[in-house]
Design a protein around this motif. Structure first.
Motif, PDB file in Angstrom:
ATOM      1  N   THR A 243      -4.668  -1.133  -7.553  1.00  0.00           N
ATOM      2  CA  THR A 243      -5.439  -0.242  -7.658  1.00  0.00           C
ATOM      3  C   THR A 243      -5.838   0.641  -6.881  1.00  0.00           C
ATOM      4  O   THR A 243      -4.643   1.635  -6.504  1.00  0.00           O
ATOM      5  CB  THR A 243      -6.711  -0.843  -6.209  1.00  0.00           C
ATOM      6  OG1 THR A 243      -6.733  -2.301  -7.072  1.00  0.00           O
ATOM      7  CG2 THR A 243      -7.839  -0.363  -5.654  1.00  0.00           C
TER       8      THR A 243
ATOM      9  N   GLY B 160      -7.617   4.553  -6.677  1.00  0.00           N
ATOM     10  CA  GLY B 160      -8.577   5.156  -6.095  1.00  0.00           C
ATOM     11  C   GLY B 160     -10.188   3.822  -6.197  1.00  0.00           C
ATOM     12  O   GLY B 160      -9.628   2.771  -5.701  1.00  0.00           O
ATOM     13  N   ASP B 161     -10.998   3.927  -7.210  1.00  0.00           N
ATOM     14  CA  ASP B 161     -12.044   2.563  -7.744  1.00  0.00           C
ATOM     15  C   ASP B 161     -11.284   1.930  -8.813  1.00  0.00           C
ATOM     16  O   ASP B 161     -12.166   1.161  -9.902  1.00  0.00           O
ATOM     17  CB  ASP B 161     -13.257   2.777  -7.709  1.00  0.00           C
ATOM     18  CG  ASP B 161     -13.400   4.292  -8.395  1.00  0.00           C
ATOM     19  OD1 ASP B 161     -12.587   4.805  -8.909  1.00  0.00           O
ATOM     20  OD2 ASP B 161     -14.670   4.854  -8.961  1.00  0.00           O
ATOM     21  N   VAL B 162     -10.641   1.979  -9.434  1.00  0.00           N
ATOM     22  CA  VAL B 162      -9.890   1.723 -10.629  1.00  0.00           C
ATOM     23  C   VAL B 162      -8.756   0.384 -10.936  1.00  0.00           C
ATOM     24  O   VAL B 162      -7.501   0.624  -9.673  1.00  0.00           O
ATOM     25  CB  VAL B 162      -9.472   2.487 -11.688  1.00  0.00           C
ATOM     26  CG1 VAL B 162      -9.743   1.306 -13.318  1.00  0.00           C
ATOM     27  CG2 VAL B 162     -10.258   3.609 -12.123  1.00  0.00           C
ATOM     28  N   THR B 163      -9.502  -1.093 -10.548  1.00  0.00           N
ATOM     29  CA  THR B 163      -8.183  -1.761 -10.499  1.00  0.00           C
ATOM     30  C   THR B 163      -7.667  -2.359 -12.252  1.00  0.00           C
ATOM     31  O   THR B 163      -8.794  -3.269 -12.457  1.00  0.00           O
ATOM     32  CB  THR B 163      -8.879  -2.982  -9.505  1.00  0.00           C
ATOM     33  OG1 THR B 163      -9.110  -2.049  -7.900  1.00  0.00           O
ATOM     34  CG2 THR B 163      -7.880  -4.496  -9.882  1.00  0.00           C
TER      35      THR B 163
ATOM     36  N   THR C 200      -2.285   0.079  -4.102  1.00  0.00           N
ATOM     37  CA  THR C 200      -2.926  -0.952  -3.736  1.00  0.00           C
ATOM     38  C   THR C 200      -2.100  -1.725  -4.678  1.00  0.00           C
ATOM     39  O   THR C 200      -3.233  -1.545  -5.977  1.00  0.00           O
ATOM     40  CB  THR C 200      -3.746  -0.919  -2.619  1.00  0.00           C
ATOM     41  OG1 THR C 200      -4.645  -1.292  -3.840  1.00  0.00           O
ATOM     42  CG2 THR C 200      -3.935   0.271  -1.117  1.00  0.00           C
TER      43      THR C 200
ATOM     44  N   TYR D 176      -6.024   4.394 -15.422  1.00  0.00           N
ATOM     45  CA  TYR D 176      -6.655   4.237 -13.785  1.00  0.00           C
ATOM     46  C   TYR D 176      -7.564   6.147 -14.296  1.00  0.00           C
ATOM     47  O   TYR D 176      -7.775   6.449 -12.919  1.00  0.00           O
ATOM     48  CB  TYR D 176      -5.712   4.944 -13.008  1.00  0.00           C
ATOM     49  CG  TYR D 176      -4.904   3.580 -13.126  1.00  0.00           C
ATOM     50  CD1 TYR D 176      -5.805   2.541 -11.993  1.00  0.00           C
ATOM     51  CD2 TYR D 176      -4.106   2.627 -14.072  1.00  0.00           C
ATOM     52  CE1 TYR D 176      -4.748   0.825 -11.990  1.00  0.00           C
ATOM     53  CE2 TYR D 176      -3.766   2.018 -13.288  1.00  0.00           C
ATOM     54  CZ  TYR D 176      -3.771   0.982 -12.957  1.00  0.00           C
ATOM     55  OH  TYR D 176      -3.251  -0.761 -12.701  1.00  0.00           O
TER      56      TYR D 176
ATOM     57  N   THR E 193       0.801  -1.436   0.383  1.00  0.00           N
ATOM     58  CA  THR E 193       0.546   0.281  -0.190  1.00  0.00           C
ATOM     59  C   THR E 193       1.152   1.005   0.209  1.00  0.00           C
ATOM     60  O   THR E 193       1.266   1.554   0.714  1.00  0.00           O
ATOM     61  CB  THR E 193      -1.027   0.117   1.022  1.00  0.00           C
ATOM     62  OG1 THR E 193      -2.198  -1.652   1.396  1.00  0.00           O
ATOM     63  CG2 THR E 193      -1.219   1.105   0.950  1.00  0.00           C
TER      64      THR E 193
ATOM     65  N   ARG F  82      -9.808  11.780  -2.714  1.00  0.00           N
ATOM     66  CA  ARG F  82     -10.565  10.929  -3.311  1.00  0.00           C
ATOM     67  C   ARG F  82      -9.574   9.524  -3.328  1.00  0.00           C
ATOM     68  O   ARG F  82     -10.294   8.720  -3.029  1.00  0.00           O
ATOM     69  CB  ARG F  82     -11.076  11.539  -3.994  1.00  0.00           C
ATOM     70  CG  ARG F  82     -11.970  10.821  -4.556  1.00  0.00           C
ATOM     71  CD  ARG F  82     -13.106  11.705  -5.828  1.00  0.00           C
ATOM     72  NE  ARG F  82     -12.031  11.456  -7.278  1.00  0.00           N
ATOM     73  CZ  ARG F  82     -12.434  10.566  -8.074  1.00  0.00           C
ATOM     74  NH1 ARG F  82     -13.154   8.994  -8.317  1.00  0.00           N
ATOM     75  NH2 ARG F  82     -11.287  10.836  -8.512  1.00  0.00           N
ATOM     76  N   ARG F  83      -8.611   9.909  -3.516  1.00  0.00           N
ATOM     77  CA  ARG F  83      -7.622   8.154  -4.288  1.00  0.00           C
ATOM     78  C   ARG F  83      -6.686   8.677  -2.874  1.00  0.00           C
ATOM     79  O   ARG F  83      -4.899   9.057  -3.045  1.00  0.00           O
ATOM     80  CB  ARG F  83      -7.264   8.658  -5.763  1.00  0.00           C
ATOM     81  CG  ARG F  83      -8.159   8.394  -6.590  1.00  0.00           C
ATOM     82  CD  ARG F  83      -8.058   8.463  -7.310  1.00  0.00           C
ATOM     83  NE  ARG F  83      -7.417   9.543  -7.909  1.00  0.00           N
ATOM     84  CZ  ARG F  83      -8.139  10.486  -9.380  1.00  0.00           C
ATOM     85  NH1 ARG F  83      -9.377   9.399  -9.831  1.00  0.00           N
ATOM     86  NH2 ARG F  83      -7.824  11.411 -10.096  1.00  0.00           N
TER      87      ARG F  83
END
Length: 194
Positions: free
Chosen positions: A122, A124-127, A102, A163, A70, A97-98
């Motif tokens: 990953t 934010g909300d994108v992996t 990870t 991303y 992380t 926000r981000r």
């Protein structure tokens, strides 16, 4: 007390992961997450993230070995405080926000000192999947410490656009090259029964 050389190592048909099995902790004082990105297409900006946590689990086989990490995105350091503050801002990285990036490995392959680490990154909300080429630097004792250090260098690259980080098009390149210099501490030896 260090783990003896007779400790089991993770093995595959192609070779052995050259480390004793167990949970290895990152040595934050001898580890770095570095990156390079093109600026205006004519030169490179280099930087690092100074705060990272990571763990290496060496299992009974390479298939059961894994790496997690992380990175605190607010810890970016490009050598220019004003630029770093801008990169943290909502129109760029948006660390509110981000806050973190990870990594979780999904497969380890290789032999001797050349390895490939496949995993998921990953932001934010994108992996997205990412592959790192890993060079094993060796296993050495550290003066004054009962635990040996294992050293690795890993390299790879990601696309910012994948991303959702496509700010600065025309100013900054899309490809971010990653270089990781990592040291991990050998698991502490289990106490022996008297």
């Amino acid at each position: 007390m260090t783990t003896s050389d007779s400790t089991a190592t993770a093995t595959t048909a192609s070779g052995a992961l050259p480390l004793p099995a167990g949970s290895w902790e990152i040595d934050p004082f001898h580890s770095a997450v570095n990156f390079t990105i093109r600026h205006l297409g004519i030169s490179k900006v280099r930087g690092r993230f100074s705060e990272v946590t990571a763990g290496l689990v060496v299992g009974g086989s390479v298939e059961t070995s894994s790496v997690t990490a992380t990175v605190d995105l607010a810890s970016i350091d490009t050598g220019n405080k004003d630029r770093d503050a801008h990169v943290r801002a909502p129109d760029l990285l948006d660390v509110e926000r981000r806050p973190t990036m990870t990594f979780r490995s999904t497969r380890v392959i290789g032999k001797e000192d050349e390895w490939t680490l496949e995993g998921e990154l990953t932001i934010g909300d994108v992996t997205k999947p990412v592959t790192l080429a890993v060079e094993f630097g060796g296993l050495q004792a550290f003066p004054g410490s009962p635990r040996r250090h294992a050293g690795f260098e890993a390299t790879g690259e990601i696309s910012r656009k994948e991303y959702g980080l496509d700010f600065g098009a025309g100013l900054l390149g899309d490809v971010v090259k990653i270089q990781l210099d990592m040291q991990f501490l050998e698991p502490e030896a289990a106490p022996t029964e008297g």
